[in-house]
Write a protein that holds these residues in place. Structure first.
Motif, short mmCIF file in Angstrom:
data_model
loop_
_atom_site.label_atom_id
_atom_site.label_comp_id
_atom_site.label_asym_id
_atom_site.label_seq_id
_atom_site.Cartn_x
_atom_site.Cartn_y
_atom_site.Cartn_z
N SER A 82 82.84 48.05 50.06
CA SER A 82 83.62 48.04 51.30
C SER A 82 84.22 49.41 51.58
CB SER A 82 84.72 46.99 51.21
OG SER A 82 84.17 45.72 50.95
N LEU A 86 81.80 52.60 54.63
CA LEU A 86 82.40 53.20 55.83
C LEU A 86 82.35 54.72 55.81
CD1 LEU A 86 85.62 51.04 56.48
CD2 LEU A 86 83.46 51.01 57.73
N ILE A 89 80.56 56.68 58.51
CA ILE A 89 81.19 56.51 59.83
C ILE A 89 82.51 57.26 59.89
CG2 ILE A 89 82.15 54.82 61.44
CD1 ILE A 89 80.23 52.75 60.22
N LEU A 90 83.33 57.08 58.86
CA LEU A 90 84.66 57.70 58.87
C LEU A 90 84.59 59.22 58.70
CD1 LEU A 90 86.66 55.16 56.67
CD2 LEU A 90 86.68 55.38 59.16
N THR A 102 93.48 56.05 62.77
CA THR A 102 92.58 55.33 61.87
C THR A 102 93.27 54.98 60.57
OG1 THR A 102 90.68 56.49 62.83
CG2 THR A 102 90.35 55.43 60.69
N GLY A 106 94.08 51.30 59.03
CA GLY A 106 93.69 50.95 57.67
C GLY A 106 94.82 50.27 56.91
N MET A 135 88.31 47.79 52.94
CA MET A 135 87.99 48.64 54.09
C MET A 135 89.24 49.33 54.61
SD MET A 135 85.21 46.22 56.08
CE MET A 135 84.94 47.37 57.42
N SER A 138 90.13 52.26 52.37
CA SER A 138 89.26 53.42 52.58
C SER A 138 89.65 54.20 53.82
CB SER A 138 87.80 52.97 52.69
OG SER A 138 87.56 52.29 53.92
N MET A 139 90.27 53.53 54.79
CA MET A 139 90.63 54.17 56.05
C MET A 139 91.89 55.02 55.95
SD MET A 139 89.69 50.93 58.50
CE MET A 139 90.30 51.62 60.02
#
Length: 441
Positions: A82, A86, A89-90, A102, A106, A135, A138-139
């Motif tokens: 997870s 990303l 993308i991130l 973002t 998160g 997720m 990670s953001m």
């Protein structure tokens, strides 16, 4: 391209953006890069650092749901997947902006996911909630803070990354004993609630105040230099190297695969270290005392490597940290007493902690600050196959062999392979800006 976070300097500096020269005079304002480092430290502590609670959930979940070690190893793979999926993308998103909003999103996802997880009644429900929470981590955790720090620092990058990475050591002091105590007093479900709420309350205000993608957005320059002399004259976002060009460099794959092999080992061993200690007769409450020792050594390892990385051979440092971790794994696998486990915690902490700033140091040195988000994000994705299978395989192997000794020794061999790959990296003499350099030392 304009960065949405350039609208927050009033929060950071306490003054307006009316003066376009503000920040260019080192005597006129304070360099804010170290505030970004503080943000990185706290985001890592209460983002990625929350994973440290997982190993204390293994036994309660086995007892309540009848889960197997292999299934719980799969749970860690869910966390890693997870977070890493990303990355592609991130990474580009962070290179171009939208970083602060973002990160705050998160935090919200992490909190929502863990609150739902604490009320799950089936393993599949826990898995879905774990995806949401991971997720979210990670953001606002490792990737965005690394992007910011690589942008804010060049000459002092190793030190800055090491201080930010020390956040996971801070979590190592706080999360394991707190989790163990919460589980004993309130049960694992309420323990998750308290950890999630506490992390959100700390992380969200700091992100809102200090998250700025690059120094130019607030009229400053990397390392606090009074001018942009530290940067390449032709550096611009428009001319940043495409990912497909970066992928043609051998360094891209040596670093990506080397990091993946290196990191999958502590991820897998971290899931089962408490279970291993319990199986050899060390109670959970005593096991919780060993992890803070690892955290102290991890902190020392990070700070030492960060200091040395700005002054010495970065490849040698990468290899040395991995060898130290291998020594600790061998002691952990073959020892049986509490004293031996404390001895194992020293090289495990020094090596594992010392390696944490290495990825950003190598990626920044070989590819430059303009593409650090893309490089880091895709390296996270490259590592998925290794990171996904590590913990489940260790759990299955432990069930098959009756102990964690052989799986831990095999993981040591994997880290030696990672050290071999990283030793072939060629670091450019001058950090690239618009294209990776072909020469190296």
């Amino acid at each position: 391209m304009n960065d949405p976070v350039r609208d927050i300097p009033e929060l950071i500096e306490g003054s307006s953006e009316a003066d376009p020269n503000r920040g260019h005079d080192p005597q006129a304002t304070t360099f804010h890069g170290w505030r970004v480092v503080l943000l990185g430290l706290l985001a890592n502590a209460f983002g990625t650092g929350l994973i440290g609670a997982y190993s204390f959930m293994v036994s309660p979940l086995i007892e309540e749901f009848g889960a197997t070690p292999g299934q719980l190893g799969l749970g860690m793979s869910i966390v890693i997947f997870s977070m890493a999926v990303l990355g592609p993308i991130l990474g580009p998103l962070f290179d171009r902006g939208l970083l602060r909003i973002t990160m705050l999103l998160g935090v919200a996802l992490m909190l929502s996911g863990l609150l739902l997880l604490s009320r799950g009644s089936e393993l599949w429900q826990l898995a879905i909630c774990l995806v949401i929470a991971s997720m979210g981590m990670s953001m606002y955790g490792f990737l965005p803070t690394q992007v910011m720090i690589v942008n804010w620092f060049i000459r002092k990058r190793g030190t800055a990354l090491a201080i930010a990475a020390a956040g996971t050591s801070l979590a190592g002091f706080v999360i394991p004993p707190t989790t163990a105590w919460l589980i004993e007093t309130s049960g694992w479900r309420d323990a998750i609630v308290w950890l999630a709420v506490g992390a959100a309350v700390i992380a969200a205000p700091v992100i809102s105040t200090f998250a700025v993608r690059r120094p130019e957005d607030v009229g400053q320059h990397p390392d606090g230099d009074p001018s942009s002399t530290a940067l390449s004259e032709n550096e611009s976002l428009a001319s940043a190297t495409p990912l497909r060009t970066l992928m043609q460099e051998p360094n891209f794959w040596l670093i990506g695969v080397g990091i993946a092999l290196a990191l999958c080992v502590p991820v897998a061993s971290g899931v089962f270290i408490v279970r291993h200690l319990e199986e050899i007769g060390i109670p959970r409450t005593q096991a919780a005392l060993i992890l803070p020792v690892m955290a102290v050594c991890s902190l020392l390892g990070k700070l030492c490597v960060g200091f040395l990385a700005d002054r010495s051979d970065r490849r040698l440092l990468a290899v040395a940290t991995l060898v130290s971790h291998v020594v600790g794994l061998c002691i952990l696998a073959t020892g049986s007493s509490l004293e031996t486990m404390f001895a194992a915690a020293i090289p495990l902490g020094l090596g594992g902690g010392g390696f944490m700033p290495i990825p950003g140091i190598l990626q920044g040195a070989c590819f430059g600050r303009l593409v650090i988000g893309r490089v880091s994000g895709f390296h996270s994705f490259i590592g998925l196959p290794f990171l996904l299978v590590a913990a489940p395989l260790v759990g299955v192997a432990a069930s098959a062999t009756g102990s964690f000794m052989m799986p831990f020794l095999v993981m040591g061999a994997i880290q030696l392979a990672a050290a071999g790959l990283l030793s072939f990296i060629r670091i450019p003499k001058v950090e690239p800006s618009t294209a990776p350099a072909s020469g190296g030392v």
